[in-house]
Write a protein that holds these residues in place. Structure first.
Motif, PDB file in Angstrom:
ATOM      1  N   CYS A 587     -18.058  -9.592  13.665  1.00  0.00           N
ATOM      2  CA  CYS A 587     -16.735  -8.963  13.530  1.00  0.00           C
ATOM      3  C   CYS A 587     -16.846  -7.441  13.440  1.00  0.00           C
ATOM      4  O   CYS A 587     -15.903  -6.727  13.751  1.00  0.00           O
ATOM      5  CB  CYS A 587     -15.992  -9.493  12.313  1.00  0.00           C
ATOM      6  N   GLY A 588     -18.005  -6.933  13.006  1.00  0.00           N
ATOM      7  CA  GLY A 588     -18.221  -5.482  12.994  1.00  0.00           C
ATOM      8  C   GLY A 588     -17.769  -4.778  11.731  1.00  0.00           C
ATOM      9  O   GLY A 588     -17.863  -3.559  11.640  1.00  0.00           O
ATOM     10  N   ILE A 589     -17.282  -5.532  10.744  1.00  0.00           N
ATOM     11  CA  ILE A 589     -16.846  -4.905   9.491  1.00  0.00           C
ATOM     12  C   ILE A 589     -18.007  -4.121   8.868  1.00  0.00           C
ATOM     13  O   ILE A 589     -17.860  -2.965   8.478  1.00  0.00           O
ATOM     14  CB  ILE A 589     -16.342  -5.978   8.482  1.00  0.00           C
ATOM     15  N   SER A 592     -18.800  -0.724  10.399  1.00  0.00           N
ATOM     16  CA  SER A 592     -17.882   0.355  10.074  1.00  0.00           C
ATOM     17  C   SER A 592     -18.024   0.831   8.636  1.00  0.00           C
ATOM     18  O   SER A 592     -17.750   1.977   8.330  1.00  0.00           O
ATOM     19  CB  SER A 592     -16.442  -0.097  10.309  1.00  0.00           C
ATOM     20  N   LEU A 593     -18.413  -0.047   7.746  1.00  0.00           N
ATOM     21  CA  LEU A 593     -18.392   0.363   6.340  1.00  0.00           C
ATOM     22  C   LEU A 593     -19.727   0.903   5.831  1.00  0.00           C
ATOM     23  O   LEU A 593     -19.767   1.569   4.804  1.00  0.00           O
ATOM     24  CB  LEU A 593     -17.882  -0.770   5.442  1.00  0.00           C
ATOM     25  N   ARG A 597     -25.232   4.026   8.072  1.00  0.00           N
ATOM     26  CA  ARG A 597     -25.340   3.636   9.488  1.00  0.00           C
ATOM     27  C   ARG A 597     -26.524   2.707   9.714  1.00  0.00           C
ATOM     28  O   ARG A 597     -27.220   2.805  10.721  1.00  0.00           O
ATOM     29  CB  ARG A 597     -25.465   4.860  10.384  1.00  0.00           C
ATOM     30  N   SER A 619     -22.777  -2.781  -0.028  1.00  0.00           N
ATOM     31  CA  SER A 619     -21.400  -2.691   0.484  1.00  0.00           C
ATOM     32  C   SER A 619     -21.150  -3.724   1.573  1.00  0.00           C
ATOM     33  O   SER A 619     -20.111  -4.378   1.597  1.00  0.00           O
ATOM     34  CB  SER A 619     -21.123  -1.307   1.074  1.00  0.00           C
ATOM     35  N   ALA A 622     -20.822  -7.263   0.265  1.00  0.00           N
ATOM     36  CA  ALA A 622     -19.531  -7.491  -0.378  1.00  0.00           C
ATOM     37  C   ALA A 622     -18.409  -7.521   0.649  1.00  0.00           C
ATOM     38  O   ALA A 622     -17.453  -8.262   0.510  1.00  0.00           O
ATOM     39  CB  ALA A 622     -19.267  -6.389  -1.406  1.00  0.00           C
ATOM     40  N   GLY A 623     -18.542  -6.707   1.697  1.00  0.00           N
ATOM     41  CA  GLY A 623     -17.461  -6.601   2.665  1.00  0.00           C
ATOM     42  C   GLY A 623     -17.487  -7.686   3.726  1.00  0.00           C
ATOM     43  O   GLY A 623     -16.468  -7.964   4.335  1.00  0.00           O
ATOM     44  N   CYS A 624     -18.619  -8.315   3.946  1.00  0.00           N
ATOM     45  CA  CYS A 624     -18.721  -9.299   5.034  1.00  0.00           C
ATOM     46  C   CYS A 624     -17.784 -10.465   4.782  1.00  0.00           C
ATOM     47  O   CYS A 624     -17.971 -11.222   3.828  1.00  0.00           O
ATOM     48  CB  CYS A 624     -20.154  -9.824   5.154  1.00  0.00           C
TER      49      CYS A 624
END
Lengths: 648, 333
Positions: A587-589, A592-593, A597, A619, A622-624
């Motif tokens: 999904c690429g989240i 981006s976060l 990089r 991060s 947690a964001g995935c």
């Protein structure tokens, strides 16, 4: 499973506030806990030795240490684990000092709290896996982008330590802005003279063989990561062979002239010429657009004039692309003055005699367009010079920050004008004076008796208008009588150099909200960029003076020596993010976060985290949204088990 | 007895709790494959399609039904009773569809009490005309002997919290491919571990979505009616809240394929405990604070609050199908 627990009482720091006996008994009843040892000072040399012995003899599967903050002693006890032949990541620390003993008033409640935390740790440590630190070989060479004070200092420091350096400079000159300045504040040293020894060291001194200087060159691409970047560099043809000795016969013979960008268009140069007298490297360059040949003429005056032979001058030299392997990158691309036409009330470009500070530097410089002779628009000696401070600085409509260097150079201008034209008056039109540092206060005394200070109020409180006899009237918002000057110098805010955003994209390293490169930490780690392997020096991260740029260059070199020592392998901490390819849907989240990089989508559409770039911040985990990323030592299972243990 | 079905075939029951009927339609959507299913299984009990009574089920031996697909939410005491009865009579008891799996749309009412639900529906809704202000209850004073109706439950629980559920089939409704593949698995020899989600994928919907994902830096959320999505480009990248990243695949990414953001009906992907939290965590990570860094704190908060104007209904966006099964479950009294 056999879990061993060490309970440190920290002398009385824990023992007086927690019922350690009750706690030890409770811990002993937790599942799989084989033993719980209470110790006075576990971090003392004697106890560490004893701990090592216990771990050797008992060989527990997992270890829990209840003591102080892991920030204080996790590394200590991991070291003991390693010495005892156990994997250090099979340890879990519980902070029963700062987070329990010191902040919980009642002993009974503190004890219950410690019991819960220990239950969590015991539940969690069972889920720990042995983790290994990986090693990769790093390339010791360094790329320095920008040949100003910061860049040359970094290059010299690195080469001095034996590193090979590739120094990429966009212009035809190294040394940055100060080599174009007559004098430099606060010591009033001659800029070119001050930098010449350093530049000589780079160009033909003992460090020269380790430093590859690419002028008229720009970084066009970069792949890789800390310790292993492959950088592509586009080098514009100089039109002159390296064999050139810089005699200047070609320039003398050249019939074509154009405005000289190195003098901000105040002077001219030939199509083949030096940027300015004394510019280093001592090589002319050919401006193909100005050359008569661009208009179809068969001119070859330069070739014919060259003592070394016609092949020393090259027409139609293309841009060549070179590729270099480096382990680290120092970005030292500096800043530049904000465009003065953005301030309509100052009528820059309209009224003759209104200059920006960099233009004025060139007018004062003996290598400048007038050879250092300063005259009014009408050709007279100036009787009055006004300097408008804070043009765009401290101005919410433009740049809210203080550019930090303008007051010092404005007073330097005053000093130079006073010494050359003793009768001339200097008018500093300012809002605040900012002169920090050892030499700052002395600068105020340099202007002499005919130096005047006029304060104005609002950022847009100054307007300029043409006065009688070709003079310029300066009107301020304080309502005082206008100042009349022959020359007005504007001190524009320092902004990131042109191309900063493009370079940031190439190295995938973030800029701050002002467009400068963002430091790893704005206070404690300003020499490192946000991305591992990228180092920052000079005004590319914040406007600064030559001293700060030089210091920044040294700091970046020092950070590189610390992070990527030559001959050593890079250690990759296992506390980093790993994607489960079976669960990732791309999904690429995470891409981006990730602030470093480190996460990227690979060609098959799945995300991967580069372990060299990862800082282990978690991060992405947690964001995935798909739960496909976990961080070593902080897996979801371990965290949930710990929570369940605490809340049971 | 002939009406008891053909004794040779294993018995299939399809029952609905608080349901819209969509799950039955999904079954009928199997089309001609329904005939193949009828060849292998005996449609014994399915109030939507067949006239068979509860007592017919009660009379069966325990475990007499091979497979029960229970759809809809457990909204009433009757739903609870039927769930427990069918569990007892079935060898495999399956939560069929989003409502049974994790509460589904009806569970959004967990943010309210049954009393206020009745008030809204029978008194306060703008389209209601109820001059006598009569609110239906579970017993009627007008009949002798008194009639009683099942009561509403206090909140909706996932089916697995009411009866022991063997497997789950996700979807609102499950796609025919999901249903067919689930039935193939459940009637086959190799059953997956108890508690598994069957018939769907394990990874997020993005895996099946053909839209191209790029940089996610959201300056604002775009509500669905505000923009025509650009073709071929990830909806979330365009600021449209698409739940695909936090939703189990298996549907073929039909909605994003038709320019409609995924609303999350297949529930969380394998290994994710809370679908809404996963999505909120993901979105929180890609909101672009832009120039916020230099602003005073109050203004920062106001600007970030403004970002969320594009999400007026947080629960309905992030927990549309999964509230009952999530960590939140319901509003605390």
């Amino acid at each position: 499973m056999m879990i061993g627990v060490f309970l440190c009482t920290c002398g009385t720091a824990i023992a007086e506030r927690i019922d350690v006996e009750r706690l030890a008994a409770a811990v002993g009843r937790l599942p799989d806990v084989a033993w719980c040892r209470t110790v006075g000072f576990l971090c003392s040399e004697a106890e560490k030795e004893r701990m090592e012995g216990v771990l050797r003899d008992e060989a527990p599967d997992r270890v829990v240490v209840a003591a102080c903050s892991p920030r204080e002693h996790e590394a200590t006890f991991m070291g003991v684990m390693e010495k005892a032949g156990l994997n250090p990541y099979l340890l879990q620390m519980v902070n029963i000092r700062e987070q329990v003993a010191w902040i919980t008033p009642e002993i009974s409640r503190a004890t219950r709290k410690a019991e819960s935390l220990l239950a969590g740790a015991v539940a969690r440590v069972r889920r720990h896996a042995p983790l290994e630190t990986k090693r990769v070989e790093a390339v010791p060479d360094v790329l320095v982008v920008g040949g100003g004070p910061a860049g040359i200092k970094a290059a010299i420091e690195l080469a001095e330590a034996g590193r090979r350096v590739v120094l990429v400079e966009r212009s035809a000159v190294i040394g940055g802005l100060p080599v174009r300045f007559e004098e430099v504040a606060p010591g009033m040293e001659c800029g070119p003279c001050m930098l010449e020894p350093l530049l000589g060291e780079l160009l033909h001194g003992r460090l020269a063989e380790r430093i590859e200087i690419l002028t008229m060159a720009e970084v066009t691409g970069a792949v890789g990561y800390c310790g292993n970047f492959t950088v592509t560099i586009g080098v514009r043809g100089r039109g002159v062979d390296r064999a050139c000795i810089g005699c200047g016969e070609c320039a003398a013979a050249c019939p074509a002239t154009a405005a000289n960008p190195y003098d901000y268009g105040l002077g001219t140069r030939k199509a083949i010429d030096f940027p300015f007298p004394g510019a280093l490297p001592n090589l002319p360059y050919l401006d193909a657009a100005t050359c008569r040949r661009a208009a179809g003429e068969e001119c070859r005056a330069c070739k014919d004039a060259c003592h070394l032979g016609e092949e020393t001058v090259r027409f139609d030299e293309p841009v060549t692309t070179v590729e270099r392997s480096v382990g680290a990158v120092v970005i030292a691309t500096g800043g530049e003055p904000i465009d003065a036409v953005r301030f309509p009330a100052l009528r820059y470009g309209e009224i003759p005699g209104v200059y920006t500070s960099v233009e004025f530097e060139r007018l004062l410089s003996s290598s400048g367009p007038t050879g250092g002779k300063l005259a009014t628009a009408g050709g007279r000696e100036p009787e009055s010079v006004a300097i408008v401070h804070c043009v765009g600085s401290r101005d919410p409509a433009h740049r809210d920050y203080c550019s930090g260097v303008c007051c010092a150079y404005a007073l330097k201008f005053g000093h130079i004008v006073a010494s050359r034209f003793p009768g001339a008056s200097m008018h500093h039109v300012y809002r605040e004076l900012n002169l920090p540092g050892k030499g700052g206060a002395a600068l105020l005394r340099r202007g002499g008796e005919k130096s005047f200070f006029h304060r104005y109020r609002m950022p847009d409180g100054i307007s300029l208008s043409p006065g009688a006899g070709g003079r310029i009237t300066v009107t301020s918002d304080t309502g005082q009588d206008g100042i009349t000057a022959d020359i007005v110098v504007l001190c524009p805010a320092i902004v990131p150099a042109e191309g900063t955003a493009g370079l940031a994209k190439i190295f995938d390293t973030p800029l701050d909200h002002l467009g400068f490169f963002e430091e790893l930490h704005g206070t404690t780690d300003t020499a490192r960029g946000k991305v591992k392997g990228i180092y920052l020096a000079g005004s590319c991260r914040e406007p600064g003076d030559i001293r700060q740029a030089m210091l920044g260059g040294s700091a970046a070199a020092a950070a590189i020596h610390a992070d990527i020592p030559e001959g050593k392998e890079l250690e990759i901490s296992p506390v980093c993010a790993v994607t489960d390819r079976e669960r990732c849907a791309g999904c690429g989240i995470c891409v981006s976060l990730c602030p470093y990089r480190a996460a990227a989508l690979v060609p098959d559409g799945k995300a991967e985290v580069n372990q060299l770039l990862c800082h282990g911040c978690g991060s992405c985990a947690a964001g995935c949204p798909g739960g496909a990323i976990s961080v070593g030592y902080f897996t979801r299972e371990a965290i949930l088990a710990e929570l369940e243990g605490i809340l049971r | 007895m002939e009406c008891d079905g053909k004794p040779g075939k294993p018995k299939l029951a399809v029952y609905w709790g608080g349901s819209c009927g969509g799950c039955e339609i999904a079954l009928v959507n199997l089309g001609e494959r329904l005939l193949a299913l009828d060849e292998r299984l005996d449609f014994f009990f399915c109030p939507c399609l067949l006239d068979r009574k509860n007592k017919d089920v009660e009379e069966l031996d325990d475990g007499a039904i091979a497979l029960t697909l229970f759809n809809g939410a457990a909204r009433t005491t009757e739903n609870l009773e039927m769930a427990r009865l069918l569990r007892r009579k079935s060898r495999l008891f399956v939560a069929y569809g989003a409502c049974a799996s994790s509460g589904g749309i009806p569970a959004l009412a967990n943010l309210d009490t049954p009393g206020s639900l009745s008030r809204t529906v029978f008194l306060e809704s703008p389209t209601v005309e109820n001059p006598s202000r009569h609110v239906p209850g579970s017993s009627s004073p007008y009949c002798t002997p008194a009639l009683s109706l099942p009561k509403l439950t206090g909140s909706i629980l996932p089916l697995s919290a009411i009866a022991n559920v063997d497997y789950l089939i996700p979807g609102c409704p499950p796609e025919p491919e999901t249903v067919w593949s689930a039935i193939a698995i459940l009637t086959g020899a190799d059953l997956p571990p108890k508690g598994s989600v069957v018939g769907a994928g394990t990874v997020p919907v993005c895996d099946e979505c053909s839209r191209i994902r790029g940089e996610k830096r959201l300056r604002r959320f775009v509500r669905f009616h505000e923009a025509v999505p650009r073709d071929g480009e990830c909806l979330l990248d365009q600021g449209i809240v698409c739940m695909g990243g936090a939703t189990r695949s298996g549907c073929g990414a039909l909605c994003p394929g038709a320019n409609v953001p995924c609303s999350g009906c297949y529930g969380p992907p394998e290994g994710v405990a809370d679908q809404g939290a996963a999505m909120v965590g993901a979105l929180g990570s890609v909101l672009d604070p832009g120039e916020l860094a230099a602003l005073p704190e109050g203004e920062m908060a106001a600007r970030t609050d403004a970002l969320f104007e594009g999400i007026p209904d947080g629960a309905g966006t992030f927990y549309r199908y999964s509230l009952a099964g999530s960590l939140l479950r319901r509003r605390r009294p």
